[in-house]
Design a protein around this motif. Structure first.
Motif, PDB file in Angstrom:
ATOM      1  N   GLU A 147      11.987   7.871  -4.619  1.00 21.84           N
ATOM      2  CA  GLU A 147      13.247   8.040  -5.338  1.00 21.84           C
ATOM      3  C   GLU A 147      13.199   7.273  -6.675  1.00 21.84           C
ATOM      4  O   GLU A 147      13.532   7.799  -7.724  1.00 21.84           O
ATOM      5  CB  GLU A 147      14.375   7.489  -4.480  1.00 21.84           C
ATOM      6  N   LEU A 148      12.752   6.019  -6.578  1.00 18.94           N
ATOM      7  CA  LEU A 148      12.653   5.192  -7.790  1.00 18.94           C
ATOM      8  C   LEU A 148      11.682   5.833  -8.785  1.00 18.94           C
ATOM      9  O   LEU A 148      11.977   5.960  -9.980  1.00 18.94           O
ATOM     10  CB  LEU A 148      12.178   3.778  -7.411  1.00 18.94           C
ATOM     11  N   ALA A 149      10.526   6.268  -8.269  1.00 19.92           N
ATOM     12  CA  ALA A 149       9.482   6.826  -9.144  1.00 19.92           C
ATOM     13  C   ALA A 149       9.973   8.101  -9.831  1.00 19.92           C
ATOM     14  O   ALA A 149       9.625   8.378 -10.979  1.00 19.92           O
ATOM     15  CB  ALA A 149       8.222   7.109  -8.333  1.00 19.92           C
ATOM     16  N   GLN A 150      10.793   8.883  -9.123  1.00 24.14           N
ATOM     17  CA  GLN A 150      11.342  10.121  -9.721  1.00 24.14           C
ATOM     18  C   GLN A 150      12.324   9.793 -10.827  1.00 24.14           C
ATOM     19  O   GLN A 150      12.434  10.529 -11.803  1.00 24.14           O
ATOM     20  CB  GLN A 150      12.107  10.941  -8.659  1.00 24.14           C
ATOM     21  N   SER A 151      13.055   8.675 -10.663  1.00 22.50           N
ATOM     22  CA  SER A 151      14.155   8.397 -11.580  1.00 22.50           C
ATOM     23  C   SER A 151      13.706   7.663 -12.845  1.00 22.50           C
ATOM     24  O   SER A 151      14.467   7.585 -13.805  1.00 22.50           O
ATOM     25  CB  SER A 151      15.218   7.568 -10.855  1.00 22.50           C
TER      26      SER A 151
ATOM     27  N   ALA B 214       4.272   5.826  -5.169  1.00 26.30           N
ATOM     28  CA  ALA B 214       4.464   5.821  -6.623  1.00 26.30           C
ATOM     29  C   ALA B 214       3.396   6.693  -7.284  1.00 26.30           C
ATOM     30  O   ALA B 214       3.688   7.481  -8.190  1.00 26.30           O
ATOM     31  CB  ALA B 214       4.387   4.390  -7.148  1.00 26.30           C
ATOM     32  N   ASN B 215       2.165   6.572  -6.800  1.00 28.84           N
ATOM     33  CA  ASN B 215       1.089   7.367  -7.390  1.00 28.84           C
ATOM     34  C   ASN B 215       1.302   8.857  -7.150  1.00 28.84           C
ATOM     35  O   ASN B 215       1.115   9.677  -8.042  1.00 28.84           O
ATOM     36  CB  ASN B 215      -0.255   6.914  -6.809  1.00 28.84           C
ATOM     37  N   GLU B 216       1.735   9.214  -5.918  1.00 27.68           N
ATOM     38  CA  GLU B 216       1.925  10.635  -5.608  1.00 27.68           C
ATOM     39  C   GLU B 216       2.973  11.243  -6.531  1.00 27.68           C
ATOM     40  O   GLU B 216       2.772  12.328  -7.078  1.00 27.68           O
ATOM     41  CB  GLU B 216       2.348  10.779  -4.135  1.00 27.68           C
ATOM     42  N   VAL B 217       4.085  10.539  -6.726  1.00 26.66           N
ATOM     43  CA  VAL B 217       5.144  11.048  -7.596  1.00 26.66           C
ATOM     44  C   VAL B 217       4.663  11.059  -9.053  1.00 26.66           C
ATOM     45  O   VAL B 217       4.913  12.014  -9.793  1.00 26.66           O
ATOM     46  CB  VAL B 217       6.435  10.208  -7.451  1.00 26.66           C
ATOM     47  N   ALA B 218       3.950  10.001  -9.449  1.00 21.86           N
ATOM     48  CA  ALA B 218       3.460   9.943 -10.829  1.00 21.86           C
ATOM     49  C   ALA B 218       2.554  11.140 -11.121  1.00 21.86           C
ATOM     50  O   ALA B 218       2.666  11.772 -12.180  1.00 21.86           O
ATOM     51  CB  ALA B 218       2.706   8.631 -11.061  1.00 21.86           C
TER      52      ALA B 218
ATOM     53  N   GLN C 245      10.608   4.285   5.257  1.00 21.85           N
ATOM     54  CA  GLN C 245      11.775   4.041   4.406  1.00 21.85           C
ATOM     55  C   GLN C 245      11.325   3.584   3.010  1.00 21.85           C
ATOM     56  O   GLN C 245      11.818   4.059   1.993  1.00 21.85           O
ATOM     57  CB  GLN C 245      12.639   2.965   5.047  1.00 21.85           C
ATOM     58  N   THR C 246      10.377   2.650   2.987  1.00 20.51           N
ATOM     59  CA  THR C 246       9.823   2.185   1.707  1.00 20.51           C
ATOM     60  C   THR C 246       9.214   3.353   0.950  1.00 20.51           C
ATOM     61  O   THR C 246       9.388   3.494  -0.265  1.00 20.51           O
ATOM     62  CB  THR C 246       8.740   1.107   1.948  1.00 20.51           C
ATOM     63  N   ASP C 247       8.501   4.207   1.675  1.00 22.06           N
ATOM     64  CA  ASP C 247       7.882   5.389   1.066  1.00 22.06           C
ATOM     65  C   ASP C 247       8.963   6.238   0.391  1.00 22.06           C
ATOM     66  O   ASP C 247       8.843   6.594  -0.783  1.00 22.06           O
ATOM     67  CB  ASP C 247       7.144   6.177   2.167  1.00 22.06           C
TER      68      ASP C 247
ATOM     69  N   GLY D  75       0.838  -1.208   0.000  1.00 27.48           N
ATOM     70  CA  GLY D  75       0.000   0.000   0.000  1.00 27.48           C
ATOM     71  C   GLY D  75       0.864   1.245   0.000  1.00 27.48           C
ATOM     72  O   GLY D  75       0.583   2.224  -0.706  1.00 27.48           O
ATOM     73  N   ALA D  76       1.931   1.222   0.789  1.00 26.23           N
ATOM     74  CA  ALA D  76       2.858   2.365   0.864  1.00 26.23           C
ATOM     75  C   ALA D  76       3.523   2.587  -0.495  1.00 26.23           C
ATOM     76  O   ALA D  76       3.696   3.731  -0.928  1.00 26.23           O
ATOM     77  CB  ALA D  76       3.911   2.120   1.942  1.00 26.23           C
ATOM     78  N   ILE D  77       3.867   1.498  -1.170  1.00 26.58           N
ATOM     79  CA  ILE D  77       4.516   1.604  -2.489  1.00 26.58           C
ATOM     80  C   ILE D  77       3.521   2.190  -3.496  1.00 26.58           C
ATOM     81  O   ILE D  77       3.841   3.117  -4.245  1.00 26.58           O
ATOM     82  CB  ILE D  77       5.033   0.221  -2.955  1.00 26.58           C
ATOM     83  N   PHE D  78       2.310   1.659  -3.486  1.00 20.79           N
ATOM     84  CA  PHE D  78       1.266   2.161  -4.404  1.00 20.79           C
ATOM     85  C   PHE D  78       1.065   3.660  -4.196  1.00 20.79           C
ATOM     86  O   PHE D  78       1.048   4.445  -5.140  1.00 20.79           O
ATOM     87  CB  PHE D  78      -0.053   1.403  -4.144  1.00 20.79           C
ATOM     88  N   ASN D  79       0.942   4.057  -2.931  1.00 20.80           N
ATOM     89  CA  ASN D  79       0.658   5.454  -2.618  1.00 20.80           C
ATOM     90  C   ASN D  79       1.792   6.381  -3.030  1.00 20.80           C
ATOM     91  O   ASN D  79       1.573   7.406  -3.672  1.00 20.80           O
ATOM     92  CB  ASN D  79       0.378   5.592  -1.118  1.00 20.80           C
TER      93      ASN D  79
END
Ligand code: NAD
Ligand code: MG
Length: 384
Positions: free
Chosen positions: A377-381, A328-332, A370-372, A322-326
């Motif tokens: 970082e990944l989503a930005q790159s 990633a979506n926020e950065v997207a 930390q996952t957040d 859920g943290a990853i989804f959230n």
């Protein structure tokens, strides 16, 4: 005795609907604290109108500007920074804290308020999607009320009143389907930020309006419902309801279904939470059955709304998904609004993050944060 209210996110869309409720119920509600990101003049005007004694600006620039100018009333104590926000959320005299900041900025003040024994009216869904297990556990431990202010969850909360849990079969969340629900699939490739920040039914902040178009918002709300009502993914359904009058439904084991109806305005849910368990006349007219209108429902098409499918995947995966989804979506959404990525790349970015970020079951709050951060970082790159 008037209920003393702290409003985090006073200058936003939920914030301004909350002010309408507060204006209509000055005999029952008193605003004693407000916070905003950077709209210093707007926040000052709110402090003046409601004689608010405590205010916090998150942005240091805005705080400095406000200090130099003289537009905050002398009776308002103005401060800045995350500690000030937590202090505002735990003011000894506060009875209820409405969390209407956007994104995960609401998590720490929410946890602080719960620890201080405050009831919470929760409009912010991202903080539950990120740290739901911890927030719910803290609220149970402290015996505070977590009143769902998101309209769907508020509808469910209202429909569940007085019904023992073992009678509950499933929850059905309604979704408008967003502004492109009837657009030809080919046209979605051309969606611009200007188009995606206009909603046909609701007037909301830009991030949640884009989330409505992609239905990532409903995805976040599924995860929010999972935490608030403790139900597994296969007992959470989504139905498209273009008119946004039925705010959600509860199905019982005998097949009976209850719904909550009101016009698409957040004042109904906000007032319900702030006055709970009491009720008083609303601030605007409700649904009028003297005028003809129809209510339509249809199942969502997952090909059109991949973000919804990804949210179900995240919910089933559990742990930090859920943290990853959230994140990633926020950065997207930020990158889409900044015209760095296309509309159809929003789900691609989320899917990539869900597929490549390591997940862990029963993560600590520290691990989730930390996952957040790592997901962001990944989503930005990611390049497209
Ligand atoms: P918005 O962008 O219109 O407003 C956000 C508010 O939070 C602003 O007042 C902003 O100044 C403040 N803020 C942002 N970061 C902050 C920080 N770090 N410290 C202090 N203040 C900060 O957003 P919104 O549409 O009002 O949504 C707020 C939350 O409510 C979101 O989580 C959203 O998902 C949820 N929500 C909104 C609606 C709606 O109708 N707008 C409906 C349901 C749920
Ligand atoms: Mg909602």
């Amino acid at each position: 005795m008037r209920k003393k209210v702290v409003l985090l996110g006073a200058t936003g869309s939920i914030g301004s609907s909350t002010l309408r409720v507060l204006r209509a119920h000055t005999d029952r509600l008193q605003l004693i604290g407000v916070a905003a990101q950077s709209h210093d003049r707007e926040l000052a005007a709110i402090c003046r109108e409601f004689a608010v004694p405590h205010a916090v600006l998150h942005s240091e620039d805005a705080y400095r500007r406000a200090r130099q100018g003289s537009y905050f009333p002398g009776t308002t104590q103005l401060s800045c920074g995350p500690e000030a926000l937590a202090a505002l959320a735990t003011l000894p005299e506060a009875d209820i804290v409405l969390i209407a900041v956007v994104g995960t900025a609401g998590l720490n003040p929410a946890l602080a308020a719960i620890e201080a024994g405050k009831d919470i009216a929760l409009a912010n869904k991202e903080l539950l999607v990120l740290g739901g297990a911890h927030v719910i556990a803290a609220a149970r431990r402290k015996g505070v009320r977590l009143l769902p202010t998101d309209s769907e969850h508020n509808a469910i909360f209202q429909c569940l009143q007085g019904h023992p849990r073992q009678q509950l079969d499933k929850l059905i969340l309604t979704a408008s389907g967003g502004q492109f629900r009837d657009s030809p699939a080919a046209a979605l490739a051309e969606v611009s930020p200007e188009m995606a920040t206009q909603h046909p039914n609701w007037s909301m902040g830009p991030k949640i309006t884009v989330d409505s178009a992609t239905m990532a918002n409903k995805g976040l709300e599924l995860i929010e419902a999972h935490w608030l009502f403790d139900l597994e993914p296969d007992r959470l359904e989504v139905v498209i309801h273009p008119q946004s009058v039925v705010h959600s439904l509860v199905q019982f084991i005998d097949g009976s279904i209850l719904a909550q109806l009101s016009p698409p305005s957040m004042t109904f849910a906000i007032q319900h939470c702030l006055l709970y368990p009491e009720r008083a006349p609303g601030v605007e007219p409700t649904t009028d059955f003297k005028k003809p209108f129809s209510l339509d429902f249809r199942a969502p098409d997952y090909a059109r709304y991949p973000c919804l499918r990804l949210a179900y995947d995240a919910l089933r995966a559990g742990g930090a998904a859920g943290a990853i989804f959230n994140a990633a979506n926020e950065v997207a959404v930020e990158r889409f609004l900044a015209k760095e990525i296309a509309y159809l790349e929003i789900p691609q970015l989320i899917e990539h993050c869900l597929g490549s970020m390591p997940n862990s079951q029963q993560p600590s709050l520290h691990q989730l944060l930390q996952t957040d951060a790592e997901t962001r970082e990944l989503a930005q790159s990611l390049k497209f």
